[in-house]
Every structure is written in C-alpha cells, then in structure tokens.
Enzyme design. Structure first.
Site, PDB file in Angstrom:
ATOM      1  CB  CYS A 128      -5.666  -2.409 -42.455  1.00 16.90           C
ATOM      2  SG  CYS A 128      -6.495  -3.342 -43.870  1.00 16.90           S
ATOM      3  CG  LEU A 129      -6.292  -7.714 -39.432  1.00 17.10           C
ATOM      4  CD1 LEU A 129      -7.554  -8.873 -39.555  1.00 17.10           C
ATOM      5  CD2 LEU A 129      -5.184  -7.805 -38.379  1.00 17.10           C
TER       6      LEU A 129
ATOM      7  CG  HIS B 258     -10.679   0.601 -42.607  1.00 21.56           C
ATOM      8  ND1 HIS B 258      -9.669   1.127 -42.394  1.00 21.56           N
ATOM      9  CD2 HIS B 258     -10.592  -0.894 -42.750  1.00 21.56           C
ATOM     10  CE1 HIS B 258      -8.727   0.258 -42.566  1.00 21.56           C
ATOM     11  NE2 HIS B 258      -9.171  -1.025 -43.114  1.00 21.56           N
ATOM     12  CD  GLU B 259     -12.802  -3.791 -42.206  1.00 26.14           C
ATOM     13  OE1 GLU B 259     -12.909  -4.255 -43.273  1.00 26.14           O
ATOM     14  OE2 GLU B 259     -12.528  -3.559 -41.412  1.00 26.14           O
TER      15      GLU B 259
ATOM     16  CD  GLN C 251      -9.140  -6.720 -44.902  1.00 28.18           C
ATOM     17  OE1 GLN C 251     -10.383  -6.405 -44.434  1.00 28.18           O
ATOM     18  NE2 GLN C 251      -8.023  -6.401 -44.317  1.00 28.18           N
TER      19      GLN C 251
ATOM     20  CG  HIS D  11     -10.734  -3.303 -47.243  1.00 29.49           C
ATOM     21  ND1 HIS D  11      -9.730  -3.573 -47.647  1.00 29.49           N
ATOM     22  CD2 HIS D  11     -10.731  -3.358 -46.070  1.00 29.49           C
ATOM     23  CE1 HIS D  11      -8.820  -3.288 -46.671  1.00 29.49           C
ATOM     24  NE2 HIS D  11      -9.424  -3.219 -45.566  1.00 29.49           N
TER      25      HIS D  11
ATOM     26  N   GLY E 174     -12.066  -5.574 -37.696  1.00 28.87           N
ATOM     27  CA  GLY E 174     -12.866  -5.412 -38.830  1.00 28.87           C
ATOM     28  C   GLY E 174     -12.120  -6.579 -39.979  1.00 28.87           C
TER      29      GLY E 174
HETATM   30  C1  Y12 Z   1     -10.905   1.795 -37.202  1.00 26.06           C
HETATM   31  C2  Y12 Z   1      -9.763   1.589 -37.839  1.00 26.06           C
HETATM   32  C3  Y12 Z   1      -9.683   0.639 -38.878  1.00 26.06           C
HETATM   33  C4  Y12 Z   1     -10.416  -0.471 -38.548  1.00 26.06           C
HETATM   34  C5  Y12 Z   1     -10.378  -1.894 -39.594  1.00 26.06           C
HETATM   35  C6  Y12 Z   1     -10.043  -2.824 -38.847  1.00 26.06           C
HETATM   36  N1  Y12 Z   1      -8.530  -2.861 -38.375  1.00 26.06           N
HETATM   37  C7  Y12 Z   1      -7.970  -3.717 -37.816  1.00 26.06           C
HETATM   38  O1  Y12 Z   1      -8.565  -4.855 -37.488  1.00 26.06           O
HETATM   39  C8  Y12 Z   1      -6.702  -3.557 -37.518  1.00 26.06           C
HETATM   40  C9  Y12 Z   1      -5.679  -4.446 -36.905  1.00 26.06           C
HETATM   41  C10 Y12 Z   1      -4.296  -4.292 -36.664  1.00 26.06           C
HETATM   42  C11 Y12 Z   1      -3.485  -5.067 -36.279  1.00 26.06           C
HETATM   43  C12 Y12 Z   1      -2.211  -4.705 -35.970  1.00 26.06           C
HETATM   44  O2  Y12 Z   1      -1.444  -5.863 -35.449  1.00 26.06           O
HETATM   45  C13 Y12 Z   1      -1.660  -6.179 -33.980  1.00 26.06           C
HETATM   46  O3  Y12 Z   1      -2.149  -5.387 -33.208  1.00 26.06           O
HETATM   47  C14 Y12 Z   1      -0.836  -7.336 -33.755  1.00 26.06           C
HETATM   48  C15 Y12 Z   1      -1.784  -3.524 -36.071  1.00 26.06           C
HETATM   49  O4  Y12 Z   1      -0.552  -3.236 -35.550  1.00 26.06           O
HETATM   50  C16 Y12 Z   1       0.393  -3.061 -36.613  1.00 26.06           C
HETATM   51  O5  Y12 Z   1       0.217  -3.327 -37.368  1.00 26.06           O
HETATM   52  C17 Y12 Z   1       1.775  -2.174 -36.004  1.00 26.06           C
HETATM   53  C18 Y12 Z   1      -2.718  -2.611 -36.457  1.00 26.06           C
HETATM   54  C19 Y12 Z   1      -3.703  -2.912 -37.045  1.00 26.06           C
HETATM   55  C20 Y12 Z   1     -11.566  -0.669 -37.617  1.00 26.06           C
HETATM   56  C21 Y12 Z   1     -11.992   0.585 -36.709  1.00 26.06           C
HETATM   57 CO    CO Z   2      -8.529  -2.964 -43.721  1.00 23.95          CO
END
Ligand code: Y12
Ligand code: CO
Length: 169
Positions: free
Chosen positions: A95-96, A137-138, A52, A141, A47
C-alpha cells in the site's frame, strides 16, 4: 502535468476515518481524480483511495498496468458498493500508505461492484483475481481499514514494530 498530492502514511489517524459519499460530480471531483491518477503513477502504485490523499470521500482509482495480454486500463470508482463475494484468494499486498511492508492477506476471489463513474452514471463490474483484490483493498480505505488491520494479531504486532523502526521520508 497535474499536481502531486501528499500521501498519508499509516498509522495516521486520518486513515482510520470512514469516508462520506460523493454528491457532486463536478470539476472539483474531476480535478481530484486527475491529481490522484498522476500521484499514483508517480508513486508507482496500482491503486489509490481518496482518504490516502486526505480527502474523506468514497472514491478510489485502480490501474493494474499490463496484465497478461490485457491492455492497461485505469478504473475510477465513486460511491462503490461491494456484494456477492465468492471464493478465497491470498495475495501479498502492499500500500502506498504503508511503504516498506508487504504481507499476505486473504480476500474474496470474485466480487460484484456497483459504483458511479466521474459523471455520476451508475455502473456495475464483476471482478476476479488481482482486480478483485485491489477493489477490496481500496474499498477498505473508504471504511478506515488499512491492510495491516486485516493481519492476525501476531503478524499485525510484528508489522507495527517494523514500521515504527523504519525511517520514512
Ligand atoms: C493488490 C494489492 C494491493 C493493492 C492496493 C494498491 N497497492 C499499491 O499501489 C502498492 C504499492 C506499493 C509500492 C511499493 O513501493 C515500490 O514498489 C517502490 C511497495 O514496496 C514496498 O513497500 C517495499 C509495495 C507496494 C492492489 C492490488
Ligand atoms: Co492501500
């Protein structure tokens, strides 16, 4: 291949601002949506909200990837309005904009979302489970809220200390 956008990192004050509604459903909006999509995929996220990537408008995208048999779908939400939240769900969120931190957050299990698509057409979605979590979550933001702000004061303090110590690229 679209241009990769720079993702702001918490606690950047620009992530704490309230975004404004979209009024023009034009080429510029479509370009931003396409660039956000590319950026989300390259960063391995599920997401991404416009603030962001330093655009303070009420836009977010979600792609949960393959979900138990359901095919992959990319959602685009413009000027979303959440209503009718029901139930509770606890999910370990990331979260990115907050690399290196995941924490459990409690959200509504089911939500109704009224929104517009990239052409300005009004649409409605009833979501539950992970999609409902992602939408909340989004949507946060767009109101300047990052999931870290939703933690208990004790957990938030620990999270902030951890983030401050970490070296980000
Ligand atoms: C459920 C909960 C939150 C969301 C919002 C969107 N979240 C993301 O896109 C999260 C991305 C993310 C990426 C990570 O890094 C990697 O995987 C390489 C991560 O790992 C760390 O930071 C340790 C965590 C999250 C949508 C649905
Ligand atoms: Co986020």
């Amino acid at each position: 291949m679209e241009r990769m956008l720079k993702i702001l990192h918490y606690p950047d004050p620009r992530l704490a601002e309230v975004s404004v509604p979209v009024t023009k459903f034009d080429q510029k909006l479509h370009k931003l949506l396409d660039e956000m999509t590319e950026t989300m995929y390259v960063a391995d996220g599920i997401g991404l909200a416009a603030p962001q990537v330093d655009e303070r408008i009420r836009v977010f995208i979600i792609d949960l990837g393959d979900q138990e048999g359901q095919p992959k779908k990319k959602w685009e939400f413009i000027n979303p309005k959440l209503s009718n939240g029901e139930g509770k769900i606890v999910f370990e969120e990331g979260c990115l904009s907050v690399p290196g931190l995941t924490e459990e957050v409690t959200r509504k299990e089911r939500v109704t979302l009224n929104y517009q698509d990239r052409f300005g057409k009004a649409r409605k979605l009833e979501a539950e489970g992970l999609l409902a979590v992602a939408i909340q979550h989004e949507n946060d933001h767009l109101d300047g809220i990052v999931f870290v702000d939703r933690l208990s004061p004790i957990k938030r303090r620990l999270a902030k200390r951890k983030l401050a110590k970490q070296v980000t690229l």
